[in-house]
Scaffold this active site. Structure first.
Site, PDB file in Angstrom:
ATOM      1  CG  HIS A 292      -1.672  -1.243   1.452  1.00 41.21           C
ATOM      2  ND1 HIS A 292      -2.920  -1.494   0.925  1.00 41.21           N
ATOM      3  CD2 HIS A 292      -1.320  -2.374   2.133  1.00 41.21           C
ATOM      4  CE1 HIS A 292      -3.319  -2.708   1.294  1.00 41.21           C
ATOM      5  NE2 HIS A 292      -2.358  -3.273   2.011  1.00 41.21           N
TER       6      HIS A 292
ATOM      7  CE  LYS B  18      11.776  19.348 -11.096  1.00 45.05           C
ATOM      8  NZ  LYS B  18      10.540  19.751 -11.765  1.00 45.05           N
TER       9      LYS B  18
ATOM     10  CE  LYS C  75       0.005  -5.862 -42.962  1.00 48.86           C
ATOM     11  NZ  LYS C  75      -1.309  -6.500 -42.990  1.00 48.86           N
TER      12      LYS C  75
ATOM     13  CD  GLU D  89       8.643  12.231 -15.401  1.00 43.96           C
ATOM     14  OE1 GLU D  89       7.697  12.926 -15.052  1.00 43.96           O
ATOM     15  OE2 GLU D  89       9.757  12.714 -15.718  1.00 43.96           O
TER      16      GLU D  89
ATOM     17  CB  SER E 161      13.056  22.360 -15.419  1.00 43.48           C
ATOM     18  OG  SER E 161      12.250  23.511 -15.545  1.00 43.48           O
TER      19      SER E 161
HETATM   20  N1  ARG Z   1      -2.141  -5.569 -47.858  1.00 36.64           N
HETATM   21  C1  ARG Z   1      -2.989  -6.674 -47.504  1.00 36.64           C
HETATM   22  C2  ARG Z   1      -3.020  -6.847 -45.978  1.00 36.64           C
HETATM   23  O1  ARG Z   1      -2.178  -6.351 -45.340  1.00 36.64           O
HETATM   24  C3  ARG Z   1      -2.471  -7.914 -48.119  1.00 36.64           C
HETATM   25  C4  ARG Z   1      -3.530  -8.920 -48.384  1.00 36.64           C
HETATM   26  C5  ARG Z   1      -4.503  -8.384 -49.360  1.00 36.64           C
HETATM   27  N2  ARG Z   1      -5.403  -9.340 -49.823  1.00 36.64           N
HETATM   28  C6  ARG Z   1      -6.473  -9.023 -50.546  1.00 36.64           C
HETATM   29  N3  ARG Z   1      -7.201  -9.973 -50.950  1.00 36.64           N
HETATM   30  N4  ARG Z   1      -6.758  -7.782 -50.831  1.00 36.64           N
HETATM   31  O2  ARG Z   1      -3.886  -7.487 -45.440  1.00 36.64           O
END
Ligand code: ARG
Length: 466
Positions: free
Chosen positions: A164, A291, A333, A298, A285
């Site tokens: 705590h 500082k 991605k 952080e 700072s």
């Molecule tokens: N750029 C696409 C992705 O990252 C690749 C696969 C695309 N496939 C499709 N049938 N359009 O998912």
């Protein structure tokens, strides 16, 4: 490429299209500005795929040679920074394939036999993450090593342990450091386990149903260092479990870093004054000349927000998707890349900071002298005299209240005073009321007693090859 010439679209998939794509659509659908990061894996996958197609008699030896040479020249150009990525070609797969066709002609146009971008992106992404797992596993050992070195350096020095955020019981600094060694050890196991599960090749699942062409998936898998092939083409084409699992493991790492960061921020404040973070890892700072701010911890603590956020994005992304591939999956991605960048940078810089960290052992030891930090030891002492623990708890509680009134600590009381609370207390009580006595009595497995921690440091040194 005659089809293309006759159609209104210049896309590799343009055959059935009468009109070209609107440029707003090209801008909206393109992923090349971030998936170009996968080029190395895309090319390696194409090399292995083409080699297999040739072994299976689908490509001639000459065609294979043309494709391999073409891919090598493309890879060189990308590495030299002279390759022009085109937004209208959408993604890394089509940018490379189009360049190949332009460079080597009809042989290049045969490369996509028995393959779809759906299994291709799964392949690239898995190969990329496999490498990232290895990089993270190494970095986790770097930071674990830093904790072991700190534990060895401060072996025998004490500090307050907290619950705590109130002083609870005295512990060894080394014990606290090895707590993190354990956490990052589990993180490393998780990452390696994630790698094991993802290391099955998706290539050959094609769009989602497999292919009628006489391919050999195992051959490609072996050439690319996979442990085998995935079992179901439909699962494979829509599966992003591996990306979610990776981000989940990475989130755990960042959370551990964030907790450590919080401690470093507290410990470096004047209120605690437990550590000195090296000047190299602090900033000043712009207005307050005195500082020295702990910006690195952080920022690491702050960055856990984006790592958690990326995991949430991915989970939400797949939540409502029917089998199999859906274009939504292209959104997988950026959160993964951001997680990789953030977590690897955070582990690396934290390891460096730890390598330059100094503990103020005097202040830390001093902090164990107040706050009745050995009260549990007094209760344990009574238990050893056969007082039931609940009763002992009450006795010590009353003694603490007495000290609070008097403005002193338990060890300041005389035996006579202590005897008012329990007749079984004798002179030897002072051994357990001392911080050293308290720490060193805790020799249960996993405890903070000197013998245990010394053993733990030795084990950790052995594991880390120190
Ligand atoms: N750029 C696409 C992705 O990252 C690749 C696969 C695309 N496939 C499709 N049938 N359009 O998912």
């Amino acid at each position: 490429m005659t089809d293309e010439k006759n159609s209104g679209s210049d896309k590799l998939w343009g055959g059935r299209f009468a009109e070209g794509t609107a440029s707003s659509v090209e801008a909206f659908t393109a992923s090349i500005h971030y998936d170009s990061r996968l080029y190395k894996y895309d090319i390696a996958g194409s090399r292995a795929h083409a080699t297999m197609l040739s072994n299976q008699g689908i490509l001639s030896k000459d065609e294979l040679k043309a494709i391999i040479d073409g891919l090598t020249s493309i890879e060189k150009d990308i590495e030299a920074g002279t390759f022009e990525f085109k937004r209208e070609l959408e993604d890394i797969h089509m940018n490379i394939e189009k360049a190949l066709v332009d460079r080597v002609g009809p042989a290049g146009a045969k490369l996509h036999s028995a393959r779809s971008r759906n299994d291709q992106i799964a392949l690239d992404f898995k190969m990329y993450l496999r490498d990232q797992c290895d990089i993270l596993a190494d970095l986790l050992n770097t930071i674990r090593r830093a904790f072991v070195l700190l534990a060895r350096k401060y072996l025998g020095d004490v500090m307050p342990g907290y619950t705590h955020l109130q002083r609870a019981q005295p512990v060894q600094i080394a014990h606290h450091m090895l707590a993190y060694y354990e956490m990052f050890g589990r993180d490393r196991e998780r990452i390696l386990d994630c790698r094991k599960r993802l290391n099955l090749s998706p290539l050959g699942c094609a769009a989602m149903a497999g292919t009628g062409l006489p391919i050999d998936r195992e051959q490609v898998a072996e050439a690319l260092g996979f442990d085998g092939v995935t079992a179901n083409s439909m699962d494979t084409s829509g599966d992003r479990d591996f990306a979610i699992e990776f981000c989940s493991c990475a989130t755990m790492i960042q959370l551990h870093l964030s907790r450590l960061s919080e401690e470093l921020v507290l410990w470096s404040s004047s209120e605690f004054s437990f550590v000195d973070i090296s000047d190299k890892f602090c900033t000043g700072s712009s207005i307050m000349p005195q500082k020295k701010n702990p910006d690195i911890p952080e920022l690491i603590r702050g960055k856990s927000g984006r790592v958690v956020g990326s995991l949430m994005s991915l989970i939400t992304l797949v939540k409502g998707l029917p089998l199999t591939y859906n274009r939504d999956l292209q959104e997988d991605k950026e959160p993964v890349f951001d997680t990789v960048d953030t977590v690897t940078a955070s582990v690396a810089i934290m390891a460096e900071l730890l390598e330059n960290l100094q503990f103020r052992t005097k202040t830390m030891a001093e902090a164990t002298k107040t706050g009745f930090i050995t009260a549990t030891d007094l209760a344990d002492y009574l238990v050893l005299q056969d007082v039931p623990f609940r009763e002992a708890h009450g006795i010590v509680g009353r003694a603490v209240a007495y000290c609070l009134d008097k403005g002193c600590e338990l060890y300041d009381l005389s035996v006579e005073e202590l005897k008012q609370f329990s007749a079984v207390i004798e002179k030897d009580v002072f051994e357990v009321l001392s911080v050293e006595g308290s720490v060193n009595s805790r020799i249960s497995t996993g405890g903070t007693g000197l013998v245990r921690v010394e053993e733990a440091v030795q084990n950790a040194e052995k594991q880390m090859g120190i």
